[in-house]
Design a protein around this motif. Structure first.
Motif, PDB file in Angstrom:
ATOM      1  N   ASP A   7       0.838  -1.186   0.000  1.00  0.00           N
ATOM      2  CA  ASP A   7       0.000   0.000   0.000  1.00  0.00           C
ATOM      3  C   ASP A   7       0.880   1.246   0.000  1.00  0.00           C
ATOM      4  OD1 ASP A   7      -2.788   1.284   0.572  1.00  0.00           O
ATOM      5  OD2 ASP A   7      -1.443   2.159   2.080  1.00  0.00           O
ATOM      6  N   TYR A   8       0.647   2.135  -0.967  1.00  0.00           N
ATOM      7  CA  TYR A   8       1.503   3.315  -1.094  1.00  0.00           C
ATOM      8  C   TYR A   8       1.513   4.145   0.180  1.00  0.00           C
ATOM      9  CZ  TYR A   8       2.930   8.059  -2.176  1.00  0.00           C
ATOM     10  OH  TYR A   8       3.541   9.288  -2.113  1.00  0.00           O
ATOM     11  N   GLN A   9       0.354   4.405   0.753  1.00  0.00           N
ATOM     12  CA  GLN A   9       0.280   5.278   1.920  1.00  0.00           C
ATOM     13  C   GLN A   9       1.074   4.707   3.089  1.00  0.00           C
ATOM     14  OE1 GLN A   9      -0.818   8.216   1.952  1.00  0.00           O
ATOM     15  NE2 GLN A   9      -2.075   8.349   0.114  1.00  0.00           N
ATOM     16  N   GLN A  10       0.938   3.413   3.331  1.00  0.00           N
ATOM     17  CA  GLN A  10       1.676   2.796   4.430  1.00  0.00           C
ATOM     18  C   GLN A  10       3.177   2.814   4.168  1.00  0.00           C
ATOM     19  OE1 GLN A  10       0.218  -0.958   5.970  1.00  0.00           O
ATOM     20  NE2 GLN A  10      -1.870  -0.494   5.320  1.00  0.00           N
ATOM     21  N   ALA A  11       3.566   2.484   2.932  1.00  0.00           N
ATOM     22  CA  ALA A  11       4.985   2.463   2.586  1.00  0.00           C
ATOM     23  C   ALA A  11       5.590   3.859   2.691  1.00  0.00           C
ATOM     24  CB  ALA A  11       5.172   1.894   1.181  1.00  0.00           C
ATOM     25  N   ALA A  12       4.889   4.856   2.150  1.00  0.00           N
ATOM     26  CA  ALA A  12       5.384   6.231   2.201  1.00  0.00           C
ATOM     27  C   ALA A  12       5.495   6.712   3.637  1.00  0.00           C
ATOM     28  CB  ALA A  12       4.466   7.139   1.392  1.00  0.00           C
ATOM     29  N   SER A  13       4.556   6.295   4.485  1.00  0.00           N
ATOM     30  CA  SER A  13       4.582   6.698   5.890  1.00  0.00           C
ATOM     31  C   SER A  13       5.818   6.157   6.600  1.00  0.00           C
ATOM     32  CB  SER A  13       3.309   6.206   6.591  1.00  0.00           C
ATOM     33  OG  SER A  13       3.362   6.479   7.973  1.00  0.00           O
ATOM     34  N   ARG A  14       6.160   4.890   6.307  1.00  0.00           N
ATOM     35  CA  ARG A  14       7.355   4.301   6.932  1.00  0.00           C
ATOM     36  C   ARG A  14       8.615   5.037   6.470  1.00  0.00           C
ATOM     37  NH1 ARG A  14       6.106   2.630  11.251  1.00  0.00           N
ATOM     38  NH2 ARG A  14       8.307   2.062  11.374  1.00  0.00           N
ATOM     39  N   LEU A  15       8.689   5.367   5.187  1.00  0.00           N
ATOM     40  CA  LEU A  15       9.856   6.072   4.669  1.00  0.00           C
ATOM     41  C   LEU A  15       9.911   7.512   5.178  1.00  0.00           C
ATOM     42  CD1 LEU A  15       9.764   4.661   1.036  1.00  0.00           C
ATOM     43  CD2 LEU A  15      11.546   4.211   2.743  1.00  0.00           C
ATOM     44  N   GLN A  16       8.749   8.132   5.371  1.00  0.00           N
ATOM     45  CA  GLN A  16       8.708   9.472   5.947  1.00  0.00           C
ATOM     46  C   GLN A  16       9.273   9.452   7.366  1.00  0.00           C
ATOM     47  OE1 GLN A  16       8.112  12.478   5.038  1.00  0.00           O
ATOM     48  NE2 GLN A  16       6.708  12.538   3.290  1.00  0.00           N
ATOM     49  N   LYS A  17       8.932   8.425   8.111  1.00  0.00           N
ATOM     50  CA  LYS A  17       9.455   8.320   9.474  1.00  0.00           C
ATOM     51  C   LYS A  17      10.973   8.180   9.455  1.00  0.00           C
ATOM     52  CE  LYS A  17       8.943   5.896  13.847  1.00  0.00           C
ATOM     53  NZ  LYS A  17       8.166   4.907  14.642  1.00  0.00           N
ATOM     54  N   MET A  18      11.471   7.388   8.514  1.00  0.00           N
ATOM     55  CA  MET A  18      12.917   7.226   8.380  1.00  0.00           C
ATOM     56  C   MET A  18      13.566   8.560   8.001  1.00  0.00           C
ATOM     57  SD  MET A  18      14.848   4.323   6.111  1.00  0.00           S
ATOM     58  CE  MET A  18      16.502   3.776   6.543  1.00  0.00           C
ATOM     59  N   LYS A  19      12.929   9.289   7.086  1.00  0.00           N
ATOM     60  CA  LYS A  19      13.447  10.594   6.658  1.00  0.00           C
ATOM     61  C   LYS A  19      13.561  11.544   7.845  1.00  0.00           C
ATOM     62  CE  LYS A  19      12.272  14.447   3.546  1.00  0.00           C
ATOM     63  NZ  LYS A  19      13.463  14.423   2.678  1.00  0.00           N
ATOM     64  N   GLN A  20      12.540  11.567   8.691  1.00  0.00           N
ATOM     65  CA  GLN A  20      12.550  12.445   9.856  1.00  0.00           C
ATOM     66  C   GLN A  20      13.578  12.006  10.885  1.00  0.00           C
ATOM     67  OE1 GLN A  20       8.469  12.295  11.092  1.00  0.00           O
ATOM     68  NE2 GLN A  20       7.718  13.326   9.241  1.00  0.00           N
ATOM     69  N   ARG A  21      13.659  10.704  11.118  1.00  0.00           N
ATOM     70  CA  ARG A  21      14.570  10.181  12.148  1.00  0.00           C
ATOM     71  C   ARG A  21      16.019  10.496  11.823  1.00  0.00           C
ATOM     72  NH1 ARG A  21      13.987   8.249  17.357  1.00  0.00           N
ATOM     73  NH2 ARG A  21      12.016   7.305  16.715  1.00  0.00           N
ATOM     74  N   PHE A  22      16.385  10.403  10.536  1.00  0.00           N
ATOM     75  CA  PHE A  22      17.781  10.595  10.153  1.00  0.00           C
ATOM     76  C   PHE A  22      18.029  11.934   9.456  1.00  0.00           C
ATOM     77  CE2 PHE A  22      17.362   5.979  10.521  1.00  0.00           C
ATOM     78  CZ  PHE A  22      18.455   5.704  11.354  1.00  0.00           C
ATOM     79  N   ASN A  23      17.010  12.771   9.405  1.00  0.00           N
ATOM     80  CA  ASN A  23      17.152  14.082   8.779  1.00  0.00           C
ATOM     81  C   ASN A  23      17.679  13.941   7.352  1.00  0.00           C
ATOM     82  OD1 ASN A  23      16.981  16.882   8.659  1.00  0.00           O
ATOM     83  ND2 ASN A  23      19.067  17.183   9.397  1.00  0.00           N
ATOM     84  N   ILE A  24      17.016  13.096   6.569  1.00  0.00           N
ATOM     85  CA  ILE A  24      17.431  12.816   5.194  1.00  0.00           C
ATOM     86  C   ILE A  24      17.053  13.991   4.289  1.00  0.00           C
ATOM     87  CG2 ILE A  24      17.123  11.282   3.214  1.00  0.00           C
ATOM     88  CD1 ILE A  24      16.441   9.044   5.212  1.00  0.00           C
ATOM     89  N   GLY A  25      18.040  14.532   3.591  1.00  0.00           N
ATOM     90  CA  GLY A  25      17.795  15.653   2.695  1.00  0.00           C
ATOM     91  C   GLY A  25      17.640  15.254   1.246  1.00  0.00           C
ATOM     92  N   TYR A  26      17.948  13.996   0.901  1.00  0.00           N
ATOM     93  CA  TYR A  26      17.824  13.566  -0.490  1.00  0.00           C
ATOM     94  C   TYR A  26      16.455  12.943  -0.736  1.00  0.00           C
ATOM     95  CZ  TYR A  26      19.675   9.207   1.681  1.00  0.00           C
ATOM     96  OH  TYR A  26      19.908   8.125   2.492  1.00  0.00           O
ATOM     97  N   ASP A  27      16.159  12.686  -2.011  1.00  0.00           N
ATOM     98  CA  ASP A  27      14.834  12.231  -2.411  1.00  0.00           C
ATOM     99  C   ASP A  27      14.623  10.753  -2.089  1.00  0.00           C
ATOM    100  OD1 ASP A  27      14.274  14.742  -3.453  1.00  0.00           O
ATOM    101  OD2 ASP A  27      15.087  14.235  -5.426  1.00  0.00           O
ATOM    102  N   LEU A  28      13.401  10.429  -1.694  1.00  0.00           N
ATOM    103  CA  LEU A  28      13.012   9.048  -1.421  1.00  0.00           C
ATOM    104  C   LEU A  28      11.796   8.690  -2.262  1.00  0.00           C
ATOM    105  CD1 LEU A  28      13.264   8.960   2.493  1.00  0.00           C
ATOM    106  CD2 LEU A  28      14.886   7.979   0.866  1.00  0.00           C
TER     107      LEU A  28
END
Length: 447
Positions: free
Chosen positions: A357-378
């Motif tokens: 599911d896109y929404q669930q997958a994107a949510s998990r990656l968003q959490k990773m982006k926030q946790r590690f302060n990722i500045g590149y595209d996911l």
């Protein structure tokens, strides 16, 4: 009884999935969580496969709320994984585990004692592993005595087998008295921070990072040459039987609820794995990757042909938020990108998640982006298996595992593909991994 168990499991999963605050909703929840989680060091124990997998954690009070740190020791010192999503409901507290879709759900079991479960929400069928925990500074394993401890220090040529298939690894162990730290490196990554004790001729090491719980046990024995006559006693797979040696270390590896393998190792300072740059490659006649995946920013997409990447060196990181080795690579790449993006280099993270599911997958990656302060595209590229990668990136002839890093030159041509990532738990191998990454990028930037 079955229906009651199902009701309890559903309630437990619901409590974990609805945890969106750091200490529950309202003052009552915050008070309950703080009262249950006594500040200071703790020792937990997971009961699985007839074994007990110990782990250490620490509870601290930050901004008036409890925060849990999973503590793992390894070759590069200590890892502290911050778990700040903590909620209370009734007599239980749910501790979401760092970036992973997992939690500890616990309640009081006497003074400064906890009892509960480790819940893996992202499994095909969410499962629970019982746990107990006790407050106070303690060792991972009891009974270690440096006076009679055998020496396990060194580099070990290692073979793991699940009874059918085998794969090579390199074990690295450091020892001081009866205390040991180390890891195992494989062609697709490493087993991260392992620590434990030498108990006589036995070795025990464990780790728990929220996603994985590992226990390694072994006995040190004389090296024995394998022959047809004694092969039944060696435990080696048939393909490795004759004219080989049973290792000086022979033991078991337990992973989570049901994973089990045996392993054997021989001391060998020259032990090494196949070149990580040769394991994953393109199909004959291919030189580029052609894809267009939805970004985690809804309504947009990502392709290496986008104007943003034109004329730049591009690094593709094949990852998943569920993958501890990917977490290690991300922890390195995120600050690296912030410091180097002005040089003309971009990174694209291609996320393969547990859910389709896109929404669930994107949510998990968003959490990773926030946790590690990722500045590149996911981007959301697919689900977390090799077949999904093969379908979404058909130019690849072979894909072995997560993470995999692909380097594109300024013209978009694939110049190098590296399988796995040796993370901070591997000591000198981590330093070599970072140096290799920088050499590869520097070379492409100079062209």
């Amino acid at each position: 009884m079955k229906s009651l168990c199902l009701v309890f499991l559903a309630a437990t999963l619901l409590a974990g999935c609805n945890s969106s605050t750091t200490s529950g909703s309202g003052a009552a929840g915050a008070t309950s969580a703080a009262a249950l989680l006594t500040p200071g060091p703790w020792r937990g124990e997971l009961a699985t496969q007839g074994q007990k997998i110990p782990f250490l954690f620490e509870v601290k009070t930050e901004a008036g709320k409890p925060v849990v740190y999973l503590v793992n020791k390894g070759l590069n010192g200590e890892e502290r994984l911050r778990c700040d999503e903590i909620s209370a409901a009734g007599d239980s507290v749910t501790i979401r585990l760092h970036v992973f879709d997992a939690a500890l759900v616990v309640r009081a079991d006497g003074q400064d004692k906890l009892k509960g479960v480790w819940v893996k929400y992202d499994s095909k069928t969410p499962y629970r592993v019982p746990l107990v925990a006790t407050a106070g500074a303690q060792s991972l394993f009891n009974g270690a005595d440096s006076k009679d401890a055998a020496s396990f220090a060194g580099t070990w040529k290692t073979t793991f087998t699940d009874g059918k298939d085998s794969y090579p690894a390199v074990g690295v162990i450091q020892q001081k008295g009866a205390d040991v730290v180390g890891t195992f490196l494989t062609t697709t990554g490493d087993y991260r921070y392992l620590s434990g004790s030498a108990l006589g001729s036995g070795l025990r090491m464990s780790t728990f990072d929220g996603s994985h719980a590992f226990l390694f046990e072994a006995k040190k024995e004389p090296k024995i040459k394998v022959t047809a006559a004694n092969n039944e006693q060696t435990g080696l797979p048939r393909a490795l039987a004759e004219n080989a040696y049973r290792g000086e270390l022979n033991g078991d590896y337990y992973s989570g609820k049901s994973g089990h393998e045996t392993w054997t190792a021989t001391l060998d300072p020259k032990a090494k794995l196949p070149d990580a740059d040769t394991l994953t490659y393109l199909r004959k006649g291919e030189s580029r990757l052609n894809f267009k995946f939805p970004s985690i920013v809804q309504g947009s997409s990502i392709s290496p042909t986008d104007p943003k990447y034109k004329g730049k060196v591009v690094v593709l990181q094949i990852l998943g938020s569920w993958c501890p080795n990917c977490m290690d690579e991300t922890a390195y790449l995120a600050p690296w990108y912030a410091q180097n993006k002005a040089r003309g280099v971009e990174i694209i993270g291609l996320g393969y998640e547990r859910s389709s599911d896109y929404q669930q997958a994107a949510s998990r990656l968003q959490k990773m982006k926030q946790r590690f302060n990722i500045g590149y595209d996911l981007a959301v590229a697919g689900v977390s298996n090799k077949d999904s990668v093969a379908r979404s990136l058909p130019q690849l002839a072979k894909f072995l595992g997560f993470p995999t890093t692909i380097f594109l030159d300024k013209k978009g041509v694939v110049r190098s593909i590296r399988t796995g990532f040796s993370g901070p738990g591997t000591g000198q191998y981590y330093e070599e991994e970072k140096a290799h990454f920088n050499r590869t990028v520097d070379k492409l930037l100079k062209e």
